[in-house]
Design a protein around this motif. Structure first.
Motif, PDB file in Angstrom:
ATOM      1  N   SER A 244      79.141  -1.789  15.600  1.00 18.41           N
ATOM      2  CA  SER A 244      79.092  -1.293  14.225  1.00 18.41           C
ATOM      3  C   SER A 244      77.660  -1.264  13.706  1.00 18.41           C
ATOM      4  O   SER A 244      77.269  -0.332  12.987  1.00 18.41           O
ATOM      5  N   CYS A 245      76.876  -2.276  14.063  1.00 21.09           N
ATOM      6  CA  CYS A 245      75.463  -2.300  13.653  1.00 21.09           C
ATOM      7  C   CYS A 245      74.703  -1.114  14.231  1.00 21.09           C
ATOM      8  O   CYS A 245      73.920  -0.454  13.532  1.00 21.09           O
ATOM      9  N   VAL A 246      74.923  -0.839  15.506  1.00 22.60           N
ATOM     10  CA  VAL A 246      74.228   0.279  16.153  1.00 22.60           C
ATOM     11  C   VAL A 246      74.655   1.605  15.532  1.00 22.60           C
ATOM     12  O   VAL A 246      73.818   2.478  15.252  1.00 22.60           O
ATOM     13  N   VAL A 247      75.956   1.791  15.307  1.00 24.24           N
ATOM     14  CA  VAL A 247      76.455   3.037  14.731  1.00 24.24           C
ATOM     15  C   VAL A 247      75.903   3.236  13.322  1.00 24.24           C
ATOM     16  O   VAL A 247      75.476   4.341  12.950  1.00 24.24           O
ATOM     17  N   TYR A 248      75.881   2.168  12.527  1.00 28.20           N
ATOM     18  CA  TYR A 248      75.393   2.275  11.146  1.00 28.20           C
ATOM     19  C   TYR A 248      73.928   2.690  11.115  1.00 28.20           C
ATOM     20  O   TYR A 248      73.538   3.590  10.361  1.00 28.20           O
ATOM     21  N   GLN A 348      65.414   2.617  24.878  1.00 29.06           N
ATOM     22  CA  GLN A 348      65.123   1.751  26.008  1.00 29.06           C
ATOM     23  C   GLN A 348      66.405   1.331  26.721  1.00 29.06           C
ATOM     24  O   GLN A 348      67.514   1.643  26.280  1.00 29.06           O
ATOM     25  N   GLY A 349      66.234   0.605  27.825  1.00 29.62           N
ATOM     26  CA  GLY A 349      67.382   0.156  28.589  1.00 29.62           C
ATOM     27  C   GLY A 349      68.270  -0.789  27.812  1.00 29.62           C
ATOM     28  O   GLY A 349      69.468  -0.865  28.059  1.00 29.62           O
ATOM     29  N   ASN A 350      67.703  -1.524  26.856  1.00 28.62           N
ATOM     30  CA  ASN A 350      68.461  -2.345  25.912  1.00 28.62           C
ATOM     31  C   ASN A 350      68.218  -1.756  24.533  1.00 28.62           C
ATOM     32  O   ASN A 350      67.133  -1.864  23.975  1.00 28.62           O
ATOM     33  N   VAL A 351      69.230  -1.118  23.961  1.00 28.99           N
ATOM     34  CA  VAL A 351      69.039  -0.367  22.724  1.00 28.99           C
ATOM     35  C   VAL A 351      68.626  -1.266  21.573  1.00 28.99           C
ATOM     36  O   VAL A 351      67.985  -0.800  20.614  1.00 28.99           O
ATOM     37  N   LEU A 352      68.919  -2.568  21.628  1.00 28.05           N
ATOM     38  CA  LEU A 352      68.521  -3.465  20.547  1.00 28.05           C
ATOM     39  C   LEU A 352      67.008  -3.582  20.445  1.00 28.05           C
ATOM     40  O   LEU A 352      66.485  -3.909  19.377  1.00 28.05           O
ATOM     41  N   LEU A 353      66.309  -3.325  21.555  1.00 24.45           N
ATOM     42  CA  LEU A 353      64.854  -3.414  21.538  1.00 24.45           C
ATOM     43  C   LEU A 353      64.217  -2.273  20.755  1.00 24.45           C
ATOM     44  O   LEU A 353      63.015  -2.322  20.464  1.00 24.45           O
ATOM     45  N   ASP A 354      64.988  -1.247  20.404  1.00 29.82           N
ATOM     46  CA  ASP A 354      64.461  -0.121  19.637  1.00 29.82           C
ATOM     47  C   ASP A 354      64.493  -0.368  18.138  1.00 29.82           C
ATOM     48  O   ASP A 354      63.926   0.404  17.376  1.00 29.82           O
ATOM     49  N   PHE A 355      65.168  -1.420  17.715  1.00 32.12           N
ATOM     50  CA  PHE A 355      65.195  -1.761  16.298  1.00 32.12           C
ATOM     51  C   PHE A 355      63.987  -2.625  15.942  1.00 32.12           C
ATOM     52  O   PHE A 355      63.427  -3.324  16.789  1.00 32.12           O
ATOM     53  N   GLU A 357      62.038  -5.768  14.704  1.00 33.96           N
ATOM     54  CA  GLU A 357      62.385  -7.179  14.893  1.00 33.96           C
ATOM     55  C   GLU A 357      62.770  -7.849  13.584  1.00 33.96           C
ATOM     56  O   GLU A 357      63.506  -8.847  13.580  1.00 33.96           O
ATOM     57  N   ASP A 358      62.296  -7.326  12.470  1.00 40.05           N
ATOM     58  CA  ASP A 358      62.618  -7.911  11.163  1.00 40.05           C
ATOM     59  C   ASP A 358      63.903  -7.340  10.574  1.00 40.05           C
ATOM     60  O   ASP A 358      64.286  -7.727   9.460  1.00 40.05           O
ATOM     61  N   ASP A 359      64.543  -6.446  11.280  1.00 42.95           N
ATOM     62  CA  ASP A 359      65.770  -5.828  10.785  1.00 42.95           C
ATOM     63  C   ASP A 359      66.887  -6.874  10.754  1.00 42.95           C
ATOM     64  O   ASP A 359      67.212  -7.471  11.784  1.00 42.95           O
ATOM     65  N   PRO A 360      67.510  -7.120   9.591  1.00 43.43           N
ATOM     66  CA  PRO A 360      68.593  -8.115   9.537  1.00 43.43           C
ATOM     67  C   PRO A 360      69.795  -7.723  10.402  1.00 43.43           C
ATOM     68  O   PRO A 360      70.474  -8.593  10.943  1.00 43.43           O
ATOM     69  N   LEU A 361      70.061  -6.423  10.518  1.00 44.50           N
ATOM     70  CA  LEU A 361      71.159  -5.987  11.387  1.00 44.50           C
ATOM     71  C   LEU A 361      70.836  -6.267  12.847  1.00 44.50           C
ATOM     72  O   LEU A 361      71.731  -6.590  13.637  1.00 44.50           O
ATOM     73  N   LEU A 362      69.558  -6.133  13.215  1.00 43.05           N
ATOM     74  CA  LEU A 362      69.164  -6.472  14.581  1.00 43.05           C
ATOM     75  C   LEU A 362      69.405  -7.958  14.843  1.00 43.05           C
ATOM     76  O   LEU A 362      69.889  -8.331  15.919  1.00 43.05           O
ATOM     77  N   PHE A 363      69.078  -8.781  13.846  1.00 43.94           N
ATOM     78  CA  PHE A 363      69.303 -10.215  14.013  1.00 43.94           C
ATOM     79  C   PHE A 363      70.795 -10.506  14.203  1.00 43.94           C
ATOM     80  O   PHE A 363      71.190 -11.294  15.064  1.00 43.94           O
ATOM     81  N   MET A 364      71.649  -9.847  13.418  1.00 43.11           N
ATOM     82  CA  MET A 364      73.089 -10.023  13.569  1.00 43.11           C
ATOM     83  C   MET A 364      73.553  -9.518  14.928  1.00 43.11           C
ATOM     84  O   MET A 364      74.389 -10.137  15.595  1.00 43.11           O
TER      85      MET A 364
END
Length: 573
Positions: A244-248, A348-355, A357-364
Motif C-alpha cells: 500500500s505504501c508503494v502504491v500510494y 533499483q533492485g529493491n524499490v524501497l531504496l528509491d524512496f 530516507e526521511d520519508d515516513p512511509l519508507l520508514f513504515m
C-alpha cells in the motif's frame, strides 16, 4: 474405476473464478469418502487410497492433522511472498510494465499452480501403491525427495535433499542481509556510524540483525508448520501494508500536481509494452521465477491439512498462487511507475531504496518488510532442518528397513510387478459401502481391516520420525546461525540471488515436479488396463503429460541461458 483413476492422475488448471471459495468451509471437518464430484475440481484424490471417513476432530488433532486452509495459505504465502517481491518493479521496468510484465506474472503463476498440482498428484499415486485406503485424520509424510526417489532412484533422492537444503540456506543468508539493510537507519540512529565509514555493514548493524535472529530462533524449533500460522498472518498483513505504501507513493508521483516537477514525462508516456532488448528480458525472467518458489513446503503443509478432500486441496493451492499473483501485479506495476519520479528514470533492485530516507512511509515500509523477513525465517529453516534430520536417521539407522513407511515413495520398488498392482487396482475398485439383502449400507470389513493396519503402521512411522526437541533444536540452531554468521560477512547478496533465481529455482520449481510426474505416471500406467475404458477417458492425463513435457522443453534451455547471463552480469559486465 479406470476412468476415475485416470482422471485422478491429471491436472487441469485455470485462473481463479469469482466465488470459488464461497462454498468452501476452510475449517470444516466433515469428510467426503469418495472425494468430490464437482466438475470444477482439478485434482481427484481418489487416485490415491480411498479416503476412510473418520471425522472425529479430537482424533485428528491428536494424530497430527491440525492444519486448516487458512494456516496452510498463510504459511505458503510466507514462503513465497517476501523480499523478492521488491525486485518485481525492476523486472516490470525491464520487460514492459504495461504488457509483457503482467503477462509473465500470469504465465509463471499458471506454471507454478500446474507444477504444485503435479507434486500433489504424484504423491497421491505413490500413496495408492502402498495403502488402498487412507485415514485422512493421520498426518501424512510425503516429501519432495521421496517423490524423486520413487521416480529416479536413490541418487535423485539425495540430490533433491541437498538442493532444498542449499536453496534454503542461501535464501536464509539473503534474507538476513536484507533484514540488516532494512534495519540500518534504525541502527544508525541509535549508534551513529564512525566518521569516514565506507559502504558496508558495521558491527552494530550485524548485532541488530543477530538480535532479531536470536528472537526468532525458538520458532525454528517447532515441530510443524501449523504452529506458525499466526506468524504467517502477521507477515501477510505487513506485506499488504508495504504494498500500500508503494502504491500510494506511485500514484502521488504520477498523478499529483505537487509532483509535476519530479516527473520525467506523463504517466501514459512512461508505459512500455515490450523489453527494449533480449538482454533486458533475460535479466527480468529470474526475478519472476524466484518470486513463486514455495514448492518444497507444499507437501509438508498438505501433510498437516485436516480433511484433505479434493475441493479443499484445490482451493488451498489456487487461492495461494493467485493471491500472490495479484499482489505481484499490483506492486510490480505501481513500483515500476514510480521510476518516473526517480533521478535516473528507473528503479533499483529493491524499490524501497528509491524512496527518500526521511520519508515516513519508507520508514513504515522498512518495518513491515523487516517483520515479513523475520516471519519467513522459520519457513526456510524448518524444511531444511527436517531434511537434515531425515538424512541423519536414514544413514544412522540404515536405509534398508522395509518396514519403514514414513516416506511413501521410498518403500516402493520401481521395478514392481504388475500382478501385485493389479490386485491393488481390484482393491481400489471394491466399494467401501455395500448394500446386501435390503439391510442398508454396511462397511466392508476386509477394506476397513486393511485401512486400519496401514493407518496404524503409517501413524507409528510418523511418530517414530518425529524428532525429539533436542535434535530439532541442534539442527535448527546449527543451520540458522551458520547462515547468520555468513550473512555478517556479506555486504551484497546480488550474486547469490542471481545464480539461485536462474538455476536452482527452475530445477526445484519446474523440472523436478514435471519430470517426476512423467515417470511416476508411466509406472502407474503399466499396472492398469485401459482397453475397456471410454475413448475420451485419458484426455486429461495426456494433457497433463503434454504440459509437463512443454515446461521441461521450455525451462531446460532457459535455465542454461539465464545462468550464463547471471554469470556474465556478475563477473564480466
Amino acid at each position: 474405476m479406470e476412468e476415475s483413476g485416470e482422471e485422478a492422475s491429471s491436472i487441469e488448471i485455470s485462473p481463479p473464478e469469482g466465488g470459488e471459495g464461497a462454498g468452501v468451509d476452510e475449517n470444516e471437518n466433515s469428510h467426503d469418502p469418495q472425494g468430490t464430484t464437482d466438475t470444477d475440481v482439478d485434482i481427484d484424490i481418489s487416485s490415491s487410497p480411498q479416503i476412510l471417513d473418520e471425522s472425529n476432530e479430537e482424533e485428528s488433532m491428536n494424530t497430527g492433522r491440525q492444519g486448516t486452509i487458512s494456516s496452510g495459505r498463510f504459511n505458503l504465502l510466507s514462503t513465497m511472498v517476501g523480499g523478492g517481491s521488491l525486485s518485481l518493479p525492476l523486472a516490470f521496468h525491464k520487460s514492459g510494465n504495461a504488457l509483457m510484465g503482467p503477462a509473465f506474472i500470469i504465465i509463471v503463476a499458471l506454471s507454478t499452480e500446474f507444477c504444485i498440482r503435479l507434486l500433489i498428484t504424484s504423491s497421491n499415486m505413490l500413496l495408492a501403491r502402498s495403502a488402498p485406503i487412507a485415514n485422512t485424520s493421520r498426518r501424512g509424510s510425503s516429501s519432495m525427495e521421496s517423490i524423486m526417489n520413487a521416480a529416479f532412484g536413490d541418487k535423485a533422492h539425495v540430490f533433491t535433499m541437498g538442493l532444498i537444503v542449499f536453496l534454503c540456506y542461501f535464501a536464509t543468508v539473503g534474507y538476513a542481509v536484507l533484514l540488516r539493510d532494512m534495519l540500518e537507519p534504525i541502527t544508525d540512529a541509535i549508534v551513529p556510524p564512525p566518521k569516514g565509514h565506507s559502504i558496508g555493514p558495521t558491527l552494530p548493524h550485524n548485532i541488530t540483525m543477530l538480535s532479531i535472529i536470536l528472537l526468532v530462533t525458538p520458532f525454528c524449533t517447532l515441530q510443524t508448520f501449523t504452529a506458525l500460522k499466526n506468524a504467517g498472518a502477521a507477515s501477510m498483513m505487513s506485506v499488504l501494508i508495504l504494498g500500500s505504501c508503494v502504491v500510494y507513493r506511485s500514484l502521488q508521483c504520477n498523478l499529483s500536481a505537487n509532483h509535476a516537477e519530479d516527473r520525467h514525462t506523463s504517466w501514459t508516456d512512461y508505459l512500455t509494452l515490450f523489453p527494449s532488448s533480449a538482454k533486458e528480458l533475460l535479466d527480468a525472467l529470474p526475478l519472476y521465477i524466484s518470486c513463486f518458489v514455495c514448492h518444497y513446503n507444499v507437501l509438508p503443509i498438505t501433510n498437516e491439512l485436516r480433511n484433505p478432500t479434493p475441493r479443499r486441496v484445490n482451493w488451498l493451492v489456487r487461492s495461494t498462487v493467485w493471491f500472490a499473483a495479484v499482489f505481484y501485479l499490483i506492486i510490480g506495476f505501481a513500483g515500476s511507475m514510480y521510476g518516473n519520479c526517480t533521478p535516473n528514470g528507473s528503479v533499483q533492485g529493491n524499490v524501497l531504496l528509491d524512496f527518500d530516507e526521511d520519508d515516513p512511509l519508507l520508514f513504515m515500509g522498512r518495518l513491515c518488510l523487516s517483520l515479513t523477513l523475520t516471519a519467513a525465517f522459520p519457513m526456510l529453516v524448518l524444511p531444511a532442518r527436517d531434511i537434515i534430520l531425515r538424512f541423519w536417521q536414514e544413514h544412522h539407522a540404515g536405509r534398508g528397513d522395509e518396514s519403514n513407511e514414513d516416506e511413501i515413495g521410498r518403500q516402493v520398488d520401481n521395478d514392481f510387478e504388475p500382478p501385485e498392482e493389479m490386485q491393488m487396482e481390484q482393491m481400489l475398485q471394491e466399494p467401501l459401502l455395500s448394500e446386501e439383502n435390503g439391510k442398508g449400507n454396511q462397511v466392508n470389513d476386509n477394506a476397513l481391516e486393511t485401512a486400519d493396519v496401514v493407518a496404524d503402521a503409517n501413524h507409528q512411522n510418523a511418530e517414530d520420525a518425529s524428532s525429539p526437541f533436542i535434535a530439532r533444536a541442534v539442527a535448527a540452531v546449527s543451520f540458522f546461525w551458520t547462515a547468520a554468521a555468513l550473512a555478517c560477512m556479506v555486504s551484497s547478496i546480488d550474486v547469490v540471488w542471481d545464480l539461485l533465481g536462474s538455476s536452482l529455482s527452475i530445477i526445484l520449481s519446474y523440472l523436478i515436479p514435471c519430470g517426476s510426474y512423467v515417470v511416476i505416471e508411466a509406472q502407474r500406467r503399466v499396472t492398469i488396463d485401459y482397453s475397456d475404458s471410454p475413448a475420451g477417458s485419458t484426455w486429461k492425463t495426456r494433457l497433463s503429460l503434454g504440459g509437463s513435457w512443454l515446461l521441461i522443453g521450455l525451462f531446460v534451455p532457459l535455465m542454461f541461458v539465464s545462468t550464463g547471463n547471471a554469470v556474465y552480469n556478475t563477473f564480466f559486465a
